[in-house]
Design a protein around this motif. Structure first.
Motif, mmCIF file in Angstrom:
data_model
loop_
_atom_site.group_PDB
_atom_site.id
_atom_site.type_symbol
_atom_site.label_atom_id
_atom_site.label_comp_id
_atom_site.label_asym_id
_atom_site.label_seq_id
_atom_site.Cartn_x
_atom_site.Cartn_y
_atom_site.Cartn_z
ATOM 1 N N LEU A 202 32.592 28.742 -18.473
ATOM 2 C CA LEU A 202 31.804 28.683 -17.482
ATOM 3 C C LEU A 202 31.335 27.082 -16.844
ATOM 4 C CD1 LEU A 202 28.895 31.343 -17.691
ATOM 5 C CD2 LEU A 202 30.577 31.176 -15.959
ATOM 6 N N MET A 203 31.320 26.429 -17.730
ATOM 7 C CA MET A 203 30.979 24.948 -17.537
ATOM 8 C C MET A 203 32.348 24.440 -16.598
ATOM 9 S SD MET A 203 29.637 23.226 -20.670
ATOM 10 C CE MET A 203 28.434 23.588 -21.872
ATOM 11 N N SER A 204 33.521 24.741 -17.030
ATOM 12 C CA SER A 204 34.607 24.287 -16.302
ATOM 13 C C SER A 204 34.735 24.846 -14.775
ATOM 14 C CB SER A 204 35.931 24.773 -17.050
ATOM 15 O OG SER A 204 35.832 24.182 -18.233
ATOM 16 N N PRO B 169 39.054 23.810 -30.223
ATOM 17 C CA PRO B 169 38.424 24.196 -28.909
ATOM 18 C C PRO B 169 39.369 24.970 -28.036
ATOM 19 C CG PRO B 169 39.001 21.813 -28.792
ATOM 20 C CD PRO B 169 39.271 22.240 -30.139
ATOM 21 N N ALA C 288 33.971 33.949 -28.202
ATOM 22 C CA ALA C 288 35.716 33.288 -28.280
ATOM 23 C C ALA C 288 36.259 34.198 -27.191
ATOM 24 C CB ALA C 288 36.289 33.444 -29.310
ATOM 25 N N VAL D 151 31.401 29.936 -22.963
ATOM 26 C CA VAL D 151 30.342 29.301 -22.155
ATOM 27 C C VAL D 151 30.898 27.841 -21.651
ATOM 28 C CG1 VAL D 151 28.170 27.807 -22.387
ATOM 29 C CG2 VAL D 151 28.492 29.928 -23.624
ATOM 30 N N ALA D 152 31.960 27.471 -22.266
ATOM 31 C CA ALA D 152 32.731 26.160 -21.915
ATOM 32 C C ALA D 152 33.615 26.525 -20.900
ATOM 33 C CB ALA D 152 33.778 25.834 -23.075
ATOM 34 N N MET E 290 34.202 16.467 -21.215
ATOM 35 C CA MET E 290 33.751 17.881 -21.156
ATOM 36 C C MET E 290 34.636 18.988 -21.473
ATOM 37 S SD MET E 290 32.291 20.416 -18.405
ATOM 38 C CE MET E 290 33.495 21.374 -19.025
ATOM 39 N N LEU F 211 28.956 17.556 -19.024
ATOM 40 C CA LEU F 211 28.840 18.207 -17.616
ATOM 41 C C LEU F 211 27.625 17.646 -16.679
ATOM 42 C CD1 LEU F 211 29.464 20.407 -15.921
ATOM 43 C CD2 LEU F 211 27.818 21.740 -17.000
ATOM 44 N N ARG G 200 40.063 26.524 -22.542
ATOM 45 C CA ARG G 200 38.999 26.605 -23.363
ATOM 46 C C ARG G 200 38.741 27.783 -24.176
ATOM 47 N NH1 ARG G 200 35.822 21.987 -24.487
ATOM 48 N NH2 ARG G 200 34.906 23.310 -26.259
ATOM 49 N N LYS G 201 38.531 28.068 -25.365
ATOM 50 C CA LYS G 201 38.298 29.321 -26.136
ATOM 51 C C LYS G 201 36.937 29.837 -25.593
ATOM 52 C CE LYS G 201 40.561 29.914 -30.454
ATOM 53 N NZ LYS G 201 40.647 29.369 -31.557
ATOM 54 N N ASN G 202 35.795 29.149 -25.651
ATOM 55 C CA ASN G 202 34.528 29.403 -25.828
ATOM 56 C C ASN G 202 34.210 29.930 -24.362
ATOM 57 O OD1 ASN G 202 31.615 29.254 -25.608
ATOM 58 N ND2 ASN G 202 31.714 28.559 -27.643
ATOM 59 N N LEU H 167 29.965 21.967 -28.165
ATOM 60 C CA LEU H 167 29.507 22.314 -27.115
ATOM 61 C C LEU H 167 28.399 21.830 -26.536
ATOM 62 C CD1 LEU H 167 30.124 26.308 -26.964
ATOM 63 C CD2 LEU H 167 31.139 24.524 -25.665
ATOM 64 N N GLU I 149 33.458 24.621 -32.735
ATOM 65 C CA GLU I 149 34.692 25.310 -33.054
ATOM 66 C C GLU I 149 35.673 24.718 -33.893
ATOM 67 O OE1 GLU I 149 35.521 25.344 -28.806
ATOM 68 O OE2 GLU I 149 34.785 27.327 -28.623
ATOM 69 N N MET J 55 22.862 26.328 -19.172
ATOM 70 C CA MET J 55 24.223 26.317 -20.124
ATOM 71 C C MET J 55 23.724 26.009 -21.577
ATOM 72 S SD MET J 55 27.053 26.770 -18.452
ATOM 73 C CE MET J 55 27.626 26.964 -16.822
#
Lengths: 170, 102
Positions: free
Chosen positions: B32-34, A86, B93, B29-30, A22, A35, B25-27, A28, A83, A70
């Motif tokens: 928030l997932m983490s 990433p 980003a 949303v990613a 993940m 996830l 992470r840059k994004n 994404l 991206e 999400m």
């Protein structure tokens, strides 16, 4: 190795693999699906820990609601789904910090004397969901935290509506 | 029988993977997932301690339920902010959202 340990090792491997995939995926949408896999592994662990009700909440709230939100957010911010890179330019420091943190935590855990304790007997006929409901809403239990949590949820609901609403004239 | 240390080490590793994701992470949303991964690691610990030390007392479950609620609220507000930012700036980003950077 008993069957329980086998299930634990399977779930642990699934969680760690899915979590690693993940945080490293460029796409994404793939990251969101990994996830979901990791969250499902955590639900397996809850079942192993005799917390079946929490496993059900884990599946319905985390996988059913949070992960879907999400994916919605990924779709709504479509421009950046894939991206080129990433990670940001500080990822080396992030990796170092995370590795140090993991190392330190494992050392700390290893020094604790109660670490090898095994679970005691558990009465599987208990109705944990009913006990939890009574505890959450009885004055001797957690009625104030659960009311604060419901106010928090309401505030989050209204707040996210206000923040994400399209402004007039834009 | 599974020793407690297995759960604690798994939760520590999961937390650190989430920490790496948040920091690297840059994004948005990613990120928030983490954060979700980190909250899940905490939940594994809470439920494991409940099962191993106080299975007669339901408090461990109550803590875990509060963590679920906070996670849901955090995701709702976080995603609303990200969508709002995307609408204005056409990017999610995290290193390009530097309006308030000193």
């Amino acid at each position: 190795m008993t069957g329980m340990q086998g299930v634990f090792l399977f779930a642990a491997g699934l969680i760690l693999w899915a979590a690693f995939m993940m945080v490293t995926r460029q796409n994404l949408v793939h990251a969101a699906f990994y996830l979901i896999l990791a969250l499902f592994g955590v639900a397996i662990l809850f079942v192993l820990l005799d917390a079946g009700f929490l496993a059900v909440i884990q599946v319905s709230v985390y996988i059913g609601a949070i992960s879907i939100m999400m994916i919605f957010a990924v779709m709504l911010t479509r421009g950046d789904v894939i991206e080129e890179d990433p990670v940001n330019k500080n990822y080396g420091w992030a990796l170092l910090l995370a590795a140090l943190f993991a190392f330190g935590l494992i050392i700390l855990v290893g020094q604790w004397p109660a670490i090898a304790s095994l679970p005691g007997a558990f009465d599987t006929s208990r109705d944990l969901a009913a006990e939890l409901g009574v505890a959450l809403f009885s004055p001797e239990g957690f009625v104030i935290p659960s009311e604060v949590a419901s106010v928090l949820l309401l505030a989050a609901l209204v707040g996210s509506l206000v923040v994400a609403r399209r402004q007039k004239g834009k | 029988m599974i020793p407690l240390s297995w759960y604690l080490i798994l939760a520590a590793l999961l937390f650190c993977i989430g920490l790496y994701g948040v920091l690297a992470r840059k994004n948005a949303v990613a990120i928030l997932m983490s954060v979700e991964l980190m909250l899940n690691a905490v939940n594994i610990n809470l439920v494991a301690f409940w099962r191993y030390f106080t299975p007669g007392n339901i408090s461990g479950h109550a803590f875990a339920v509060i963590v679920f609620v906070v996670a849901a609220a955090e995701v709702a507000v976080g995603l609303a902010l990200i969508i709002s930012i995307y609408r204005r700036r056409k990017t999610v980003a995290a290193d390009e959202i530097n309006l308030m950077k000193w």
